[in-house]
Design a protein around this motif. Structure first.
Motif, PDB file in Angstrom:
ATOM      1  N   ARG A 204      38.743   4.608  -2.375  1.00 23.14           N
ATOM      2  CA  ARG A 204      37.818   5.693  -2.667  1.00 23.14           C
ATOM      3  C   ARG A 204      38.480   7.104  -2.991  1.00 23.14           C
ATOM      4  O   ARG A 204      38.034   7.786  -4.127  1.00 23.14           O
ATOM      5  N   ALA A 205      39.648   7.240  -2.500  1.00 20.15           N
ATOM      6  CA  ALA A 205      40.577   8.362  -2.828  1.00 20.15           C
ATOM      7  C   ALA A 205      41.029   8.349  -4.283  1.00 20.15           C
ATOM      8  O   ALA A 205      41.123   9.213  -4.828  1.00 20.15           O
ATOM      9  N   LYS A 206      41.433   7.179  -4.708  1.00 16.43           N
ATOM     10  CA  LYS A 206      42.078   6.912  -5.908  1.00 16.43           C
ATOM     11  C   LYS A 206      40.816   6.703  -7.137  1.00 16.43           C
ATOM     12  O   LYS A 206      41.313   7.333  -8.151  1.00 16.43           O
ATOM     13  N   LEU A 207      39.868   6.357  -7.016  1.00 12.09           N
ATOM     14  CA  LEU A 207      38.836   6.165  -7.830  1.00 12.09           C
ATOM     15  C   LEU A 207      38.014   7.415  -7.931  1.00 12.09           C
ATOM     16  O   LEU A 207      37.445   7.534  -8.965  1.00 12.09           O
ATOM     17  N   GLY A 208      37.858   8.103  -6.933  1.00 11.73           N
ATOM     18  CA  GLY A 208      37.202   9.310  -7.016  1.00 11.73           C
ATOM     19  C   GLY A 208      35.711   9.085  -7.122  1.00 11.73           C
ATOM     20  O   GLY A 208      35.064   8.169  -6.587  1.00 11.73           O
ATOM     21  N   PRO A 209      34.826  10.043  -7.918  1.00  6.83           N
ATOM     22  CA  PRO A 209      33.571   9.739  -7.872  1.00  6.83           C
ATOM     23  C   PRO A 209      32.947   8.519  -8.611  1.00  6.83           C
ATOM     24  O   PRO A 209      31.885   7.945  -8.461  1.00  6.83           O
ATOM     25  N   ALA A 210      34.023   7.896  -9.276  1.00  9.93           N
ATOM     26  CA  ALA A 210      33.555   6.587 -10.251  1.00  9.93           C
ATOM     27  C   ALA A 210      33.435   5.384  -9.070  1.00  9.93           C
ATOM     28  O   ALA A 210      32.995   4.209  -9.382  1.00  9.93           O
ATOM     29  N   CYS A 211      34.124   5.759  -8.007  1.00 14.20           N
ATOM     30  CA  CYS A 211      34.197   4.344  -6.971  1.00 14.20           C
ATOM     31  C   CYS A 211      32.728   3.993  -6.797  1.00 14.20           C
ATOM     32  O   CYS A 211      31.850   4.549  -6.102  1.00 14.20           O
ATOM     33  N   PRO A 212      32.670   2.545  -6.927  1.00 12.05           N
ATOM     34  CA  PRO A 212      31.356   1.770  -6.779  1.00 12.05           C
ATOM     35  C   PRO A 212      30.999   1.287  -5.333  1.00 12.05           C
ATOM     36  O   PRO A 212      30.131   0.489  -5.126  1.00 12.05           O
ATOM     37  N   ILE A 213      31.995   1.374  -4.297  1.00 15.12           N
ATOM     38  CA  ILE A 213      32.056   0.816  -3.046  1.00 15.12           C
ATOM     39  C   ILE A 213      31.346   1.411  -2.085  1.00 15.12           C
ATOM     40  O   ILE A 213      31.516   2.518  -1.879  1.00 15.12           O
ATOM     41  N   ARG A 214      30.177   0.493  -1.552  1.00 15.26           N
ATOM     42  CA  ARG A 214      29.264   1.430  -0.686  1.00 15.26           C
ATOM     43  C   ARG A 214      29.639   0.861   0.812  1.00 15.26           C
ATOM     44  O   ARG A 214      29.622  -0.323   0.745  1.00 15.26           O
ATOM     45  N   THR A 215      29.431   1.549   1.965  1.00 18.73           N
ATOM     46  CA  THR A 215      29.239   1.247   3.077  1.00 18.73           C
ATOM     47  C   THR A 215      28.020   0.821   3.697  1.00 18.73           C
ATOM     48  O   THR A 215      27.080   1.137   3.372  1.00 18.73           O
ATOM     49  N   VAL A 216      28.272  -0.619   4.073  1.00 13.21           N
ATOM     50  CA  VAL A 216      27.006  -1.100   4.649  1.00 13.21           C
ATOM     51  C   VAL A 216      26.880  -1.067   6.197  1.00 13.21           C
ATOM     52  O   VAL A 216      27.738  -1.926   6.568  1.00 13.21           O
ATOM     53  N   HIS A 217      26.375  -0.091   6.874  1.00 14.79           N
ATOM     54  CA  HIS A 217      26.443  -0.051   8.274  1.00 14.79           C
ATOM     55  C   HIS A 217      26.329  -1.014   9.329  1.00 14.79           C
ATOM     56  O   HIS A 217      25.175  -1.693   8.967  1.00 14.79           O
ATOM     57  N   GLY A 218      27.336  -1.189  10.099  1.00  9.59           N
ATOM     58  CA  GLY A 218      27.255  -2.230  10.849  1.00  9.59           C
ATOM     59  C   GLY A 218      27.650  -3.623  10.281  1.00  9.59           C
ATOM     60  O   GLY A 218      27.486  -4.750  11.055  1.00  9.59           O
ATOM     61  N   ILE A 219      27.832  -3.812   9.036  1.00  6.13           N
ATOM     62  CA  ILE A 219      28.014  -4.920   8.184  1.00  6.13           C
ATOM     63  C   ILE A 219      29.671  -4.930   7.662  1.00  6.13           C
ATOM     64  O   ILE A 219      30.265  -5.773   7.927  1.00  6.13           O
ATOM     65  N   GLY A 220      29.429  -4.247   6.675  1.00  7.48           N
ATOM     66  CA  GLY A 220      30.892  -4.271   5.996  1.00  7.48           C
ATOM     67  C   GLY A 220      30.729  -3.312   4.500  1.00  7.48           C
ATOM     68  O   GLY A 220      30.234  -2.298   4.507  1.00  7.48           O
ATOM     69  N   TYR A 221      30.734  -3.878   3.297  1.00  4.63           N
ATOM     70  CA  TYR A 221      30.841  -3.131   2.010  1.00  4.63           C
ATOM     71  C   TYR A 221      30.307  -4.025   1.050  1.00  4.63           C
ATOM     72  O   TYR A 221      30.157  -5.318   1.140  1.00  4.63           O
ATOM     73  N   ARG A 222      29.709  -3.323   0.105  1.00  4.01           N
ATOM     74  CA  ARG A 222      29.196  -3.795  -1.164  1.00  4.01           C
ATOM     75  C   ARG A 222      29.681  -2.937  -2.399  1.00  4.01           C
ATOM     76  O   ARG A 222      29.959  -1.503  -1.933  1.00  4.01           O
ATOM     77  N   ALA A 223      29.651  -3.294  -3.652  1.00  2.00           N
ATOM     78  CA  ALA A 223      29.871  -2.740  -4.802  1.00  2.00           C
ATOM     79  C   ALA A 223      28.590  -2.566  -5.628  1.00  2.00           C
ATOM     80  O   ALA A 223      27.909  -3.748  -5.933  1.00  2.00           O
ATOM     81  N   ASP A 224      28.195  -1.436  -6.118  1.00  2.00           N
ATOM     82  CA  ASP A 224      26.889  -1.475  -7.079  1.00  2.00           C
ATOM     83  C   ASP A 224      27.098  -0.280  -7.926  1.00  2.00           C
ATOM     84  O   ASP A 224      27.950   0.635  -7.669  1.00  2.00           O
ATOM     85  N   GLU A 225      26.128   0.027  -8.788  1.00  2.00           N
ATOM     86  CA  GLU A 225      25.949   1.166  -9.712  1.00  2.00           C
ATOM     87  C   GLU A 225      26.158   2.475  -9.106  1.00  2.00           C
ATOM     88  O   GLU A 225      25.584   2.403  -7.884  1.00  2.00           O
ATOM     89  N   ARG A 226      26.491   3.480  -9.308  1.00  2.00           N
ATOM     90  CA  ARG A 226      26.177   4.662  -8.937  1.00  2.00           C
ATOM     91  C   ARG A 226      24.756   5.056  -8.923  1.00  2.00           C
ATOM     92  O   ARG A 226      24.149   4.748  -9.732  1.00  2.00           O
TER      93      ARG A 226
END
Length: 226
Positions: A204-226
């Motif tokens: 997230r720090a390196k990709l900045g606003p373009a980063c598509p990774i979202r936190t799914v609370h209590g589960i993990g992560y997913r990537a999707d469009e901004r």
């Protein structure tokens, strides 16, 4: 750490054989998780999403063929290589008919097992894996190992690259931390969940606003469009 080739699950109740398979697969670059019981293995497949299962037919409790049936019945088509002590054509045909991808008979060369694992994975993933992945403002090229965020080149470590490729290669899919540890790091150490969080924060720090990774609370992560 070099990028792992994914987690292979070995299901084998003979400890010396399981250890031999584990050592050779690890030497070939795979992470390895070992189970000796069919019921425990069935549960572990759901938690870890291995890239392939090396499955002994003669397991106590749920045998290998029944375990394969149950996986396929729940629409889990993880590639699977059967291992058996019975050199019988009926056994081989039965194993493949229930959804196995290959078959090897004991005693076998560990190098042959590693070769068969690689061959099955190439059939399943090789030609169909795109070299270029794009999601939102992020573009990733597997061949050149280059990443851009909103047109800006970004330098990633091999592990960061593997994590990003896994997430944007399956847009919208929610990954648990154990699944990411298995597929990217090639390990199933439940005490290392913080490792995933740290690497996501670095992306997230390196990709900045373009980063598509979202936190799914209590589960993990997913990537999707901004």
């Amino acid at each position: 750490m070099s990028e792992a080739r994914g987690l292979v699950m070995v299901v084998e109740d003979e400890p010396h054989i399981a250890e031999l398979e584990r050592d050779y697969l690890r030497a070939a670059g795979y992470g390895v998780h070992v189970e000796s019981d069919g019921r425990a293995a069935l549960d572990a497949v759901g938690r870890l999403s291995p890239v392939l299962i090396v499955l002994d037919v003669g397991l106590p409790g749920i045998d290998g063929v029944e375990l394969c049936r149950r996986l396929r019945a729940r629409d889990d088509w993880t590639p699977l290589v059967f291992v058996t002590a019975r050199d019988d054509e009926v056994d081989r045909v039965l194993g493949l008919e229930v959804g196995g991808d290959d078959y090897i008979t004991k005693p076998f060369s560990p190098r042959e097992l590693v070769a068969r694992v690689g061959s099955v994975l190439r059939r399943h993933h090789g030609p169909s894996t795109p070299s270029t992945l794009s999601l939102g403002g992020v573009r990733l090229d597997r061949d050149s190992r280059r990443v851009e965020a909103d047109g800006r080149p970004v330098e990633l470590t091999p592990t960061e690259f593997g994590l990003l490729a896994e997430l944007i290669g399956h847009p919208g899919r929610v990954f648990t931390r154990p699944q990411l540890l298995a597929s990217v790091w090639g390990q199933a150490d439940y005490g290392q969940h913080r490792t995933v969080d740290v690497h996501v924060a670095q992306l997230r720090a390196k990709l900045g606003p373009a980063c598509p990774i979202r936190t799914v609370h209590g589960i993990g992560y997913r990537a999707d469009e901004r």
